[in-house]
Design a protein around this motif. Structure first.
Motif, mmCIF file in Angstrom:
data_model
loop_
_atom_site.group_PDB
_atom_site.id
_atom_site.type_symbol
_atom_site.label_atom_id
_atom_site.label_comp_id
_atom_site.label_asym_id
_atom_site.label_seq_id
_atom_site.Cartn_x
_atom_site.Cartn_y
_atom_site.Cartn_z
ATOM 1 N N GLY A 114 56.396 7.654 47.061
ATOM 2 C CA GLY A 114 56.151 8.043 48.457
ATOM 3 C C GLY A 114 56.851 9.344 48.824
ATOM 4 O O GLY A 114 56.414 10.069 49.730
ATOM 5 N N ILE A 115 57.929 9.638 48.133
ATOM 6 C CA ILE A 115 58.704 10.848 48.470
ATOM 7 C C ILE A 115 58.088 12.104 47.862
ATOM 8 O O ILE A 115 58.279 13.209 48.369
ATOM 9 C CB ILE A 115 60.173 10.635 48.012
ATOM 10 N N ALA A 116 57.298 11.943 46.786
ATOM 11 C CA ALA A 116 56.826 13.124 46.039
ATOM 12 C C ALA A 116 56.233 14.198 46.964
ATOM 13 O O ALA A 116 56.587 15.371 46.847
ATOM 14 C CB ALA A 116 55.812 12.698 44.975
ATOM 15 N N ASP A 117 55.367 13.798 47.900
ATOM 16 C CA ASP A 117 54.761 14.836 48.748
ATOM 17 C C ASP A 117 55.456 14.971 50.100
ATOM 18 O O ASP A 117 54.877 15.434 51.076
ATOM 19 C CB ASP A 117 53.239 14.628 48.890
ATOM 20 N N LYS A 118 56.737 14.572 50.110
ATOM 21 C CA LYS A 118 57.518 14.800 51.339
ATOM 22 C C LYS A 118 58.712 15.722 51.072
ATOM 23 O O LYS A 118 59.595 15.886 51.901
ATOM 24 C CB LYS A 118 57.980 13.466 51.930
ATOM 25 N N ILE A 119 58.723 16.284 49.863
ATOM 26 C CA ILE A 119 59.784 17.246 49.544
ATOM 27 C C ILE A 119 59.297 18.598 50.068
ATOM 28 O O ILE A 119 58.395 19.209 49.487
ATOM 29 C CB ILE A 119 60.032 17.292 48.022
ATOM 30 N N GLU A 120 59.862 19.007 51.176
ATOM 31 C CA GLU A 120 59.326 20.201 51.837
ATOM 32 C C GLU A 120 60.247 21.392 51.665
ATOM 33 O O GLU A 120 61.458 21.235 51.568
ATOM 34 C CB GLU A 120 59.175 19.908 53.336
ATOM 35 N N GLY A 121 59.664 22.570 51.663
ATOM 36 C CA GLY A 121 60.461 23.791 51.733
ATOM 37 C C GLY A 121 60.778 24.071 53.188
ATOM 38 O O GLY A 121 60.675 23.191 54.041
ATOM 39 N N SER A 122 61.169 25.309 53.484
ATOM 40 C CA SER A 122 61.435 25.631 54.893
ATOM 41 C C SER A 122 61.133 27.100 55.159
ATOM 42 O O SER A 122 61.096 27.924 54.239
ATOM 43 C CB SER A 122 62.885 25.309 55.247
ATOM 44 N N TYR A 123 60.915 27.377 56.415
ATOM 45 C CA TYR A 123 60.634 28.748 56.854
ATOM 46 C C TYR A 123 61.898 29.265 57.526
ATOM 47 O O TYR A 123 62.484 28.572 58.353
ATOM 48 C CB TYR A 123 59.451 28.724 57.829
ATOM 49 N N LEU A 124 62.346 30.463 57.141
ATOM 50 C CA LEU A 124 63.614 30.962 57.671
ATOM 51 C C LEU A 124 63.379 31.901 58.863
ATOM 52 O O LEU A 124 62.561 32.829 58.756
ATOM 53 C CB LEU A 124 64.389 31.719 56.587
ATOM 54 N N PRO A 125 64.088 31.689 59.943
ATOM 55 C CA PRO A 125 63.951 32.589 61.102
ATOM 56 C C PRO A 125 64.692 33.896 60.808
ATOM 57 O O PRO A 125 65.772 34.157 61.350
ATOM 58 C CB PRO A 125 64.611 31.792 62.229
ATOM 59 N N ILE A 126 64.102 34.728 59.984
ATOM 60 C CA ILE A 126 64.819 35.878 59.419
ATOM 61 C C ILE A 126 65.069 36.938 60.494
ATOM 62 O O ILE A 126 64.284 37.085 61.421
ATOM 63 C CB ILE A 126 64.043 36.430 58.192
ATOM 64 N N ASP A 127 66.137 37.703 60.307
ATOM 65 C CA ASP A 127 66.555 38.670 61.334
ATOM 66 C C ASP A 127 65.904 40.041 61.128
ATOM 67 O O ASP A 127 66.523 41.070 61.382
ATOM 68 C CB ASP A 127 68.087 38.789 61.316
ATOM 69 N N LYS A 128 64.670 40.072 60.617
ATOM 70 C CA LYS A 128 63.969 41.355 60.425
ATOM 71 C C LYS A 128 62.540 41.188 60.918
ATOM 72 O O LYS A 128 61.886 40.185 60.606
ATOM 73 C CB LYS A 128 63.969 41.730 58.937
ATOM 74 N N PRO A 129 62.051 42.180 61.706
ATOM 75 C CA PRO A 129 60.762 41.996 62.384
ATOM 76 C C PRO A 129 59.552 41.979 61.452
ATOM 77 O O PRO A 129 58.554 41.350 61.743
ATOM 78 C CB PRO A 129 60.697 43.197 63.342
ATOM 79 N N ASP A 130 59.635 42.639 60.310
ATOM 80 C CA ASP A 130 58.423 42.789 59.491
ATOM 81 C C ASP A 130 58.500 41.960 58.201
ATOM 82 O O ASP A 130 57.993 42.358 57.160
ATOM 83 C CB ASP A 130 58.185 44.274 59.158
ATOM 84 N N MET A 131 59.168 40.836 58.250
ATOM 85 C CA MET A 131 59.319 40.003 57.044
ATOM 86 C C MET A 131 59.043 38.536 57.374
ATOM 87 O O MET A 131 59.489 38.038 58.409
ATOM 88 C CB MET A 131 60.753 40.064 56.507
ATOM 89 N N ASP A 132 58.351 37.878 56.465
ATOM 90 C CA ASP A 132 58.268 36.414 56.495
ATOM 91 C C ASP A 132 59.082 35.924 55.303
ATOM 92 O O ASP A 132 58.873 36.400 54.177
ATOM 93 C CB ASP A 132 56.820 35.940 56.332
ATOM 94 N N VAL A 133 59.982 34.994 55.535
ATOM 95 C CA VAL A 133 60.841 34.519 54.446
ATOM 96 C C VAL A 133 60.849 32.995 54.457
ATOM 97 O O VAL A 133 61.019 32.379 55.518
ATOM 98 C CB VAL A 133 62.291 35.053 54.594
ATOM 99 N N TRP A 134 60.635 32.415 53.305
ATOM 100 C CA TRP A 134 60.676 30.956 53.239
ATOM 101 C C TRP A 134 61.298 30.485 51.933
ATOM 102 O O TRP A 134 61.453 31.254 50.982
ATOM 103 C CB TRP A 134 59.306 30.338 53.484
ATOM 104 N N LEU A 135 61.681 29.238 51.928
ATOM 105 C CA LEU A 135 62.259 28.619 50.737
ATOM 106 C C LEU A 135 61.251 27.651 50.156
ATOM 107 O O LEU A 135 60.730 26.800 50.866
ATOM 108 C CB LEU A 135 63.521 27.811 51.081
ATOM 109 N N ARG A 136 60.982 27.823 48.878
ATOM 110 C CA ARG A 136 60.153 26.841 48.161
ATOM 111 C C ARG A 136 61.096 25.908 47.426
ATOM 112 O O ARG A 136 62.140 26.338 46.943
ATOM 113 C CB ARG A 136 59.327 27.555 47.080
#
Ligand SMILES: NC(=O)C1=CN([C@@H]2O[C@H](COP(=O)(O)OP(=O)(O)OC[C@H]3O[C@@H](n4cnc5c(N)ncnc54)[C@H](O)[C@@H]3O)[C@@H](O)[C@H]2O)C=CC1
Ligand SMILES: CN(C=O)/C=C(\CC(=O)O)C(=O)O
Length: 487
Positions: A114-136
């Motif tokens: 049940g946990i296999a598809d609940k291991i999530e990454g996250s999206y970081l509220p990064i301090d730069k306007p032109d970047m999307d940053v996330w953790l896989r």
């Protein structure tokens, strides 16, 4: 004689050599085991490394991995009786316990399915306007799993379940003492349809098989359960491959009884805590710390319960205490009892082996008040309880924490505020209040101090089989400006 095989790269194979497995009720060989040595270990690790990066495993969705785990859980549940009989045969752990524990092992696989598809990454509220940053969250890689002989299906499930949920591949080394249930479990992994190389199961001796596995350059993480001395070898081996480690080691767990406790209930929990599995449990409540005013009464209740325990064949449902798993273990228990008596501990009951064949030892209680008994510091991993008494709550806490180990503790009291104070003050990875040796897939366990580090069970354990990857995506279409400034 029954013969078992290793499971490497989706195939059942003999090892480089073979060895005999001993029936602890007779001391005679009952089965032949494959002995994996370095070449077998290398094949298994290489298979795990290829499976990690290759299709189909690397491209399965997390939900598909979960479905395979559900299938495995169902197979464990269907085969629990047969696996229990093998474990009982090979280790002497009573069938009453192996049958219920292995049926519950299916729930551990179900939980991690049940946990296999609940291991999530996250999206970081990064301090730069032109970047999307996330953790896989990605699988940690190839995992070496080294387990001891007691509760092998349970102690491997808390490693295999979360590692598969996270997408890892693995080589599991069953203990050379009693490997039958884990080698048989490989047949269920195969039947569940896991791709070749994802789960490999071998057995062999520590210095040849275990060492080759734990220092292998292609291993990324070592999940170890066993004694602290072996753990030191594992950590030294990990200096070769710089693999991360999780260590579930021994214990000398305090079992504290206050005068206001329900003594009958506490006595049953203490009997279960020290004599269940013939004391061969890492969380055994092996140090009774009892309030002086009720010490004699409590010991009397324990003594009469201990003396009516049914010792016998572990394959009989009515048996309550079976043999120790190995002759070495039995000799260790006998020697440590003798040293403790020589150091001034007083025998309340037991202290002898019953007549006849097999590695049996009677449930034993040692009153250690006023002595420097070595039984207070050293793990028996056998049916021996050491007793100390206290007069104040502070003294009880001091005695409980007076150990290099810190795996588990029990507190028996009707006083709620005291229970809270002790729960906070005790240095151990698990504190049970008015109960003992309760486990669940949902609840992590693990130690402080010499009892190791890392936690098994629960959601956290699945995350421990992952590592994060930080991904930076520039969202601006403008050309990258001045190359000589940090951005
Ligand atoms: N904290 C926990 O969850 C648990 C801890 N234990 C601990 O395990 C111990 C009893 O089990 P044993 O099998 O006697 O432990 P052990 O430490 O002798 O062996 C454990 C495993 O390590 C392997 N090994 C031995 N030498 C090695 C080396 N040089 N390199 C790599 N691997 C090696 C063995 O072959 C076996 O598979 C007790 O101290 C007990 O408290 C047992 C169950 C649960
Ligand atoms: C590790 N554990 C609980 O937290 C319990 C076990 C495993 C073992 O030592 O055999 C048990 O009591 O069976």
């Amino acid at each position: 004689m029954q013969r078992f095989q290793c499971y490497i790269n989706g195939e059942f194979a003999d090892g480089e050599a073979r060895f005999e497995s001993i029936d602890p009720t007779t001391g005679r060989a009952w089965a032949e085991m494959p002995e994996a040595r370095e070449a077998d270990v290398n094949r298994a690790v290489e298979a795990a490394r290829i499976a990690l990066h290759d299709q189909p495993w690397s491209t399965l969705t997390a939900t598909q991995r979960g479905k395979l785990l559900y299938k495995l859980a169902d197979l464990v549940a269907e085969n629990a009786g047969r696996l229990a009989e093998l474990e009982t045969r090979d280790t002497g752990k009573i069938i009453r316990e192996t049958s219920s524990q292995i049926a519950y092992v299916a729930d551990y696989y179900r939980y991690y399915a049940g946990i296999a598809d609940k291991i999530e990454g996250s999206y970081l509220p990064i301090d730069k306007p032109d970047m999307d940053v996330w953790l896989r969250r990605e699988p940690i890689g190839v995992v070496a799993m080294v387990v001891p002989w007691n509760s092998q299906l349970f102690l491997s499930a808390v490693k295999i379940g979360p590692a598969l949920a996270a997408g890892c591949t693995m080589v599991v080394k069953a203990s050379e003492d009693g490997p039958a249930p884990l080698l048989e479990f490989a047949r269920l992994v195969h039947a569940a349809g896991f791709p070749a190389g994802v789960v490999n199961i071998v057995t062999g001796f520590g210095p040849s098989c275990g060492a080759a596995l734990s220092r292998h350059p292609q291993v990324d993480h070592i999940a170890f359960t066993g004694g602290p001395e072996t753990a030191r070898h594992i950590v030294r081996n990990s200096a070769e491959n710089l693999a991360s480690t999780s260590l579930e080691l021994g214990g000398k767990s305090p079992f504290i009884v206050f005068a206001d406790a329900d003594l009958e209930s506490a006595a049953n929990a203490q009997i279960a805590g020290i004599f269940a599995a013939t004391g061969q449990s890492c969380v055994a409540g092996s140090r009774l710390i009892v309030e002086k005013s009720v010490k004699d009464r409590f010991l009397q209740i324990l003594k009469s319960k201990a003396e009516t325990i049914r010792i016998g064949s572990p394959l009989e449902m009515s048996t309550e205490v079976g043999p120790l798993a190995t002759e070495r273990q039995c000799n260790h228990v006998k020697a440590l009892v003798a040293r403790s008596l020589a150091a001034g501990a007083k025998l309340v009951t037991g202290g002898t082996a019953p007549e006849g064949a097999g590695f049996y030892y009677r449930p034993t209680i040692l009153d250690c008040d006023g002595s420097a008994s070595p039984s207070l510091e050293n793990e028996f991993f056998g049916p021996v309880l050491s007793v100390l008494s206290f007069e104040t709550e502070a003294e009880a806490l001091h005695l409980a924490n007076d150990s290099r180990f810190g795996l588990a503790a029990g507190v028996f009291t009707q006083n709620l505020t005291r229970a809270h104070r002790l729960m906070k003050g005790i240095r151990a990875g698990i504190v049970w209040v008015n109960t003992y040796r309760a486990v669940s897939p949902v609840a992590p366990f693990g130690g402080f101090g010499l009892s190791g580090h890392g936690r098994e069970g629960g959601l956290e354990a699945a995350l421990d089989y992952t590592r994060s990857k930080t991904v930076w995506l520039r969202t601006s279409d403008d050309p990258i400006p001045d190359p000589f400034v940090m951005r």
